[in-house]
Scaffold this active site. Sequence first.
Site, mmCIF file in Angstrom:
data_model
loop_
_atom_site.group_PDB
_atom_site.id
_atom_site.type_symbol
_atom_site.label_atom_id
_atom_site.label_comp_id
_atom_site.label_asym_id
_atom_site.label_seq_id
_atom_site.Cartn_x
_atom_site.Cartn_y
_atom_site.Cartn_z
ATOM 1 N N CYS A 27 -14.848 -55.082 -36.138
ATOM 2 C CA CYS A 27 -15.104 -55.552 -37.504
ATOM 3 C C CYS A 27 -16.408 -56.337 -37.571
ATOM 4 O O CYS A 27 -17.164 -56.215 -38.529
ATOM 5 C CB CYS A 27 -13.939 -56.404 -37.999
ATOM 6 S SG CYS A 27 -12.473 -55.403 -38.369
ATOM 7 N N ASN B 17 -4.865 -54.572 -43.146
ATOM 8 C CA ASN B 17 -4.842 -53.713 -41.969
ATOM 9 C C ASN B 17 -3.828 -52.585 -42.149
ATOM 10 O O ASN B 17 -2.776 -52.764 -42.752
ATOM 11 C CB ASN B 17 -4.609 -54.505 -40.676
ATOM 12 C CG ASN B 17 -3.332 -55.305 -40.643
ATOM 13 O OD1 ASN B 17 -2.980 -55.995 -41.592
ATOM 14 N ND2 ASN B 17 -2.628 -55.243 -39.526
ATOM 15 N N GLU C 124 -10.667 -56.034 -42.567
ATOM 16 C CA GLU C 124 -12.073 -56.276 -42.892
ATOM 17 C C GLU C 124 -12.825 -54.965 -43.094
ATOM 18 O O GLU C 124 -13.603 -54.816 -44.036
ATOM 19 C CB GLU C 124 -12.751 -57.087 -41.773
ATOM 20 C CG GLU C 124 -12.139 -58.449 -41.563
ATOM 21 C CD GLU C 124 -11.023 -58.487 -40.509
ATOM 22 O OE1 GLU C 124 -10.873 -59.522 -39.853
ATOM 23 O OE2 GLU C 124 -10.306 -57.468 -40.347
ATOM 24 N N CYS D 9 -8.654 -52.140 -39.387
ATOM 25 C CA CYS D 9 -8.483 -53.560 -39.680
ATOM 26 C C CYS D 9 -8.768 -53.829 -41.156
ATOM 27 O O CYS D 9 -9.489 -53.075 -41.810
ATOM 28 C CB CYS D 9 -9.431 -54.398 -38.830
ATOM 29 S SG CYS D 9 -9.198 -54.204 -37.061
ATOM 30 N N CYS E 14 -12.244 -59.094 -35.402
ATOM 31 C CA CYS E 14 -12.350 -58.528 -34.055
ATOM 32 C C CYS E 14 -13.777 -58.001 -33.835
ATOM 33 O O CYS E 14 -14.592 -57.970 -34.759
ATOM 34 C CB CYS E 14 -11.326 -57.416 -33.863
ATOM 35 S SG CYS E 14 -11.731 -55.889 -34.747
#
Length: 160
Positions: free
Chosen positions: A115, A62, A75, A73, A112
Amino acid sequence: MKEISIISKYTVYNTVEELPQDVKKLMEEAVKVRKSSYAPYSHFHVGAALLLDNNEIVLGSNQENAAYPSGLCAERVAVFHANAVYPDAKILKIAISAAAETKKVTEPIPPCGACRQSIAEYEVKQDTPIEIYFMGEEGEIYKSDSLKNLLPLVFENRHL
């Protein structure tokens, strides 16, 4: 009127040692890259490692910004980088690890919503499920066989 029921199933591993060998390596990479995250505001560090079908491992952590919406983020950093460098490769697996500076994170931390939607785009694009493994700093690891398990009513390009 009718009612539908959506059930999500996860495999739970008690420790990293229980993971299949390739996933254990992937999770170790996620933990390593988590330490390179830039999180001066949230003090919450996340690392993601992707295994592609060409056997490449792509990492992301992140990256925060004082203008909060400008950060990304782990991901999404990893997924977007994978597509930029290997546009024809499929994402087979994602390992995610999260840790906080203020407390020990012992429960699995899933992606999240933003993501999940970004991962969904690539799962739909490649028409192949992506296995997602996620954990905190230590403790149990959850495995989802597909992003659609985490985001069952996915919005995709066919809806446009």
